[in-house]
Design a protein around this motif. Structure first.
Motif: not given
Length: 115
Positions: A11-20, A24-26, A60-65, A87-93
């Protein structure tokens, strides 16, 4: 902080596809290397990125926000701390996989060893 159970991952993967769309979700596995050797998940519908918790502040900078990220550990405590840090570093999803790989084995894939 948002948290999902392993049984809610599809369900989260499907939602992630809608929001982004197109992102590709991680699943960020923050367990130690020996834990990954003991029990690991198969990447289906997501990219699996192993990054031990202690290395996250340096890496963490290897990850896409902009990519949806679900954090995984053994029972959910370490991954919750990583979600908070990201989340403190600005990751929102970013979400925590509640119950970790232990719950993953019970809810999603009984082939994953419990340790």
């Amino acid at each position: 902080m948002m948290s999902i159970h392993p049984g809610q991952l599809d369900q989260w993967l499907a939602s992630a596809e809608q929001t982004a769309p197109g992102q590709s979700p991680v699943v960020l596995d923050v367990r130690e290397p020996w834990e990954l050797q003991t029990a690991s998940v198969s990447a289906q519908g997501f990219e699996l990125i192993p990054m031990p918790m202690r290395s996250v502040p340096a890496r963490y900078l290897e990850l896409d926000r902009d990519r949806p990220i679900a954090c995984l550990c053994h029972h959910g405590a370490r991954s919750a701390q990583v979600v908070h840090f990201l989340m403190q570093q600005g990751f929102t999803q970013t979400v925590n996989i509640h119950g970790g790989i232990n719950a993953w084995s019970h809810e999603r894939d009984p082939a994953v060893p419990v340790y």
